[in-house]
Enzyme design. Structure first.
Site, short mmCIF file in Angstrom:
data_model
loop_
_atom_site.label_atom_id
_atom_site.label_comp_id
_atom_site.label_asym_id
_atom_site.label_seq_id
_atom_site.Cartn_x
_atom_site.Cartn_y
_atom_site.Cartn_z
NE ARG A 263 8.23 -23.86 -11.68
CZ ARG A 263 8.40 -25.16 -11.79
NH1 ARG A 263 9.56 -25.71 -11.40
NH2 ARG A 263 7.44 -25.93 -12.26
NE ARG A 278 17.90 -23.60 -10.21
CZ ARG A 278 17.14 -24.59 -9.73
NH1 ARG A 278 15.89 -24.34 -9.39
NH2 ARG A 278 17.62 -25.79 -9.57
CD GLU A 350 13.74 -32.35 -12.18
OE1 GLU A 350 14.62 -32.17 -11.30
OE2 GLU A 350 12.54 -32.12 -11.99
CB SER A 353 9.34 -33.89 -12.13
OG SER A 353 9.39 -34.46 -10.86
#
Length: 423
Positions: A263, A278, A350, A353
């Site tokens: 990403r 991240r 998190e 999801s």
RNA sequence: GGUGAGGUGGCUGAGUGGUCGAAAGCACAUCUUUGCUAAAGAUGCGUAGCCUUAACAGCUACCGAGGGUUCGAAUCCCUCCCUCACCGCCA
């Protein structure tokens, strides 16, 4: 994408339901309705003219056979062709604009999706376990990982750049142990078929799952080949059945896949995220389901439970929240997030999801099944992380740290990891 | 990467410019008949869009993809993609 018929017939209802997401979609819906009318008008005219041409051309064929002169009638067809070409430009440009709009409008939140404006309004659904207590100050995973020789952030920067990391020694082994544990759990206990897919995909795949055209700046792209590095295994795995008509007996299809995820995280640089939380590249085991419309909501509950099982088996405290209409993803109709407790961070992370997309992705990729009545219907698609690895790594290391800086490996992972502790 | 052969409906496979959305066979569905574990016959059987309807029907597009020639293209021309075979290269 949404059903154009539904938009055509109930534009106000669509606007109202999209309004729950926040942002302005009403003007897009209005433009879509008017462009749809223009498109159909032009299309109908074109088809009528094409019909004329076909009929007259047949007459020419017959006349020529009979040795008659056809020059007048040929002139007539030529003028029809000019009109077809003109009206065709209108029809084609309207069609392109309509497709573009349809691909840029997000999914309708499901009726069961709680209405809200932002992440603050996401209701907590349940929690499991409790925050572990320590008689010392728990350390951050970056400190633990670096001192135990598991993580080398500097090497990641050296060979690639910031937000890339090198796992080494027990860190590399722990990552591999987790991948194997997750794949085994889902494939042997939860009924998923393990798949191993390419990490590069065609643009159509990203259109199918919804990353393109709107979020192209978040994906790594190789222009020479027009291939994209996958941001999640959801992309190749869901697209496995793109353009297919599945038999009812095949459903539900359940896949589990491990892949790295890439990403760009454009726009979120230096967002105060430390360590592994991240990254531009991280590992993930993804769960994907293709179901009938009738069963998709039940399957979402099962999928979420399957992901939760990971954390339960590893003994990690977590909570499940449900995303409200203002916070769900672009293509999602309903989403649960699973957040694991990370003691060193003092926060929940998190790690999964889990979403049902309804028929939104299936329409984009023309994924259908033959229903009992013989009609071809769009499938429903779902996916959820089972789970993301980097953050699971963080929670595991921080949860099982000892006062002396060593880390105890939880029971379920020992056979995979090969020993009981690190350090 | 090179050379050659191909890409037609769920499958096999015909079709080289005109009533071809496409023969035939297989598979499938319904019905009929004989009867008994099989067979014969009839009918139907692609996808999408448009326009309409109570329903049927009708029209348009689609023969790997895109472009071109033509009054008219599955059929001729160009480009690309894919498959197979052989060669080259390689983990």
């Amino acid at each position: 994408m949404l059903d154009i018929r539904l938009i055509r017939e109930n534009p106000d209802l669509i606007k109202q339901r999209l309004a729950n997401r926040g942002g302005d979609h009403a003007s897009m819906v209005d433009e879509l309705v008017s462009i749809d009318t223009a498109r159909r008008t032009a299309e109908t005219e074109r088809q009528k003219l094409q019909g004329d041409r076909n009929r007259i051309s047949k007459e020419i064929g017959i006349a020529k056979k009979n040795g008659q002169d056809t020059s007048t009638i040929e002139t007539e067809v030529r003028s029809i062709n000019e009109r077809i070409e003109q009206i065709g430009l209108d029809a084609d440009s309207a069609d392109m604009r309509q497709k573009d709009l349809l691909l840029s409008i997000p999914n309708l939140p499901h009726e069961a999706c709680p209405v809200g404006h932002s992440a603050e309004e996401n209701p907590e659904v349940r929690t499991w376990g409790s925050k572990p207590e320590y008689d010392f100050q728990p350390k951050d995973h970056t400190i633990l990982g670096t001192s135990l020789g598991m993580l080398d952030f500097e090497a990641g920067v050296k060979i690639t750049g910031s937000a890339f990391v090198v796992y080494r020694g027990p860190g590399a082994r722990l990552e591999r142990a987790l991948i194997n544990f997750l794949l085994d759990l889902h494939s042997t206990q939860h009924g998923y078929t393990e798949v191993n897919t390419p990490h590069l995909v065609r643009p159509e795949c990203l259109v199918g799952t919804g990353q393109l055209p709107k979020f192209g700046d978040q994906v790594y792209h190789s222009p020479e080949d027009d291939l994209y590095l996958i941001p999640t295994a959801e992309v190749p795995v869901t697209n496995l059945h793109r353009e297919e008509i599945l038999r009812l007996e095949q459903l539900p299809i359940c896949y589990a896949a491990y892949t790295p995820c890439f990403r760009r995280e454009a726009g979120s640089a230096g967002l105060g995220t430390r360590g592994l939380i991240r990254m531009h590249q991280f590992d993930k085991v993804e769960l994907v389901k293709i179901t009938t419309p009738e069963s998709s909501m039940d399957e979402l509950e099962k999928l979420t439970a399957n992901a939760e099982k990971v954390l339960q088996t590893l003994g990690l405290h977590y909570r499940v929240i449900e995303l409200c209409t203002g916070d769900i993803g672009f293509g999602s109709a309903k989403t649960y997030d699973i957040e694991v407790w990370a003691p060193g961070q003092g926060t929940y992370l998190e790690v999964s999801s889990c979403s049902s997309f309804g028929d939104y992705q299936a329409r984009r990729m023309n994924l259908r099944y033959k229903a009992e009545d013989g009609k071809n219907r769009f499938c429903h698609t779902l996916n959820g992380s089972g789970t993301a690895l980097a953050r699971l790594f963080v929670a595991l290391v921080e949860t099982y740290q000892q006062a002396d800086g060593s880390i105890v490996i939880p029971e379920a992972l020992r056979a995979y990891f090969g020993s009981e502790k690190i350090g």
